[in-house]
Write a protein that holds these residues in place. Structure first.
Motif: not given
Length: 415
Positions: A247-248, A255, A250-251, A244, A106-107
């Motif tokens: 993003a988390v 992901g 989706n990861a 966040h 995610a990062t």
């Protein structure tokens, strides 16, 4: 736990399951990453949710028929938010390592830099060891504990961060017995414009109960396991701020994994519910008190404890001073033969192989679940010392094994 249906379908597996129940009942589990889940958690993990695909998130699934699965996951999320005070929680990771993988995805981009605690100083494989995906995908530098005190070297961490310029700093541990100053590490991360990922895999329950400082609201991301010092379904979780959250999520999906193990999520929901009861705080306090009692007993017998003691659920023993000819692996084997199950472990300044290291690690979470108090734990510590002093003496091993049987009978499990 008779496993009638398994025995009807597959007697060989049923026999292995029965043997495992007997092993857990009749040995003292002191592996710091293990615990004994309640029958309710075990039943939830063995439920019909094992049949259900539920890719996606509650209300946004890629399959029909997810109403009950949504209800279970929402319960797990809301209970986790209440336990840890997090804004956003993802309960789908299959393990703590996968939770870490998702946060990195995610990062970070491949080749970005991670600064983390060295494995032999208490870190974890997923923090950047070259044998692990983290060490293969990212450039990794590591900080250490102070060799004199055994405590985290925060000044050294800051110096390394300033020189290395990481994109993420990972805090947390697999074998570090002291509290972590999350705010101090976060200040270092801020100074070098890095994300701060706090891995609380070992102390998830201690943090939930307030007996260890929490990184939630301090670190950018908090990852953890759900089955060590908290007795929920086996797996991982991620906590973060709302900024966040997407993003988390989706990861995690799509992901790093597909459909969540909804039966494990059910176990998480039940275990989190149990942890919200007042008795869980008493349990966590007893875990720490027992670990301190164990450490004091071992130290009084002349064993060297890394950092001189513990603030958590585990003690880490460096055998090199007290038993220079005894490896951690041989100690582990001798103790297991007497019914005490723990693990050989690397120690700071390790001089042996990781497969046969210089130390042993012992935890008190599982024994505390069985009702052991400080007095009982001190006796267990004495038994450990007896085995370490005479690891090949069959008479000693037999005597210790007999006492272990008596202690197990006095603290029954899954009866």
């Amino acid at each position: 736990m008779e496993h009638e249906h398994v025995r009807e379908a597959d007697p060989a597996v049923a026999t292995a399951l029965a043997d495992e129940v007997d092993r857990q009942r009749n040995t003292l589990s002191m592996i710091a990453s293990e615990n004994h889940a309640s029958r309710a958690v075990v039943d939830a993990q063995g439920s019909v949710l094992t049949n259900k695909y539920a890719e996606g998130y509650p209300g946004e699934r890629y399959y029909a028929g997810c109403g009950p699965a949504d209800a279970v996951e929402e319960l797990a999320i809301e209970r986790a938010k209440e336990l840890w005070g997090a804004d956003h929680v993802n309960v789908q990771p299959h393990s703590g390592s996968q939770a870490n993988m998702a946060v990195y995805l995610a990062t970070l981009d491949p080749g970005d830099r991670i600064l983390s605690l060295e494995l032999e100083h208490g870190g974890h494989l997923s923090h950047g060891h070259p044998a692990n995906f983290a060490g293969q995908l990212f450039e990794v530098e590591q900080y250490r504990v102070d060799p004199e005190t055994g405590y985290l070297d925060y000044e050294g961490l800051a110096d390394i961060a300033d020189e290395f310029d990481p994109d993420a700093i990972v805090s947390g541990f697999s074998a570090y017995p002291r509290t972590v100053d999350w705010e101090r590490i976060d200040a270092v991360a801020d100074a070098v414009d890095a994300y701060h990922v706090a891995d609380i895999a070992h102390i998830t329950g201690l943090v939930a109960a307030g007996v260890h400082p929490s990184p939630v609201g301090i670190a950018d991301f908090v990852t953890g396991s759900t089955h060590k010092t908290i007795r929920a379904g086996r797996g991982g979780m991620i906590m973060c701020g709302e900024e966040h959250a997407d993003a988390v999520d989706n990861a995690v999906f799509p992901g790093v994994q597909g459909g969540p193990l909804m039966h494990n999520v059910a176990g998480k929901a039940v275990g989190f519910g149990e942890a919200l009861e007042d008795s869980f705080t008493e349990y966590a306090e007893q875990v720490v008190a027992n670990a301190r009692a164990l450490g004091e007993t071992l130290a009084d017998a002349g064993l060297t404890l890394v950092s001189g003691g513990t603030d958590t659920h585990l003690v880490l023993v460096d055998l090199r001073d007290s038993h220079p000819d005894l490896s951690g692996g041989d100690a582990e084997a001798a103790l297991e033969s007497a019914g005490i199950v723990l693990n050989g472990n690397t120690v700071p300044g390790e001089t042996r192989s990781p497969f046969d290291p210089s130390g042993i690690r012992a935890g008190t979470a599982a024994l505390t679940t069985r009702g052991f108090d400080e007095a009982a734990i001190r006796e267990v510590g004495d038994l450990i010392v007896r085995v370490l002093d005479a690891p090949t003496d069959e008479a000693v091993l037999a005597a210790v094994s007999e006492r272990v049987d008596e202690l197990c009978a006095a603290h029954p499990l899954y009866e």
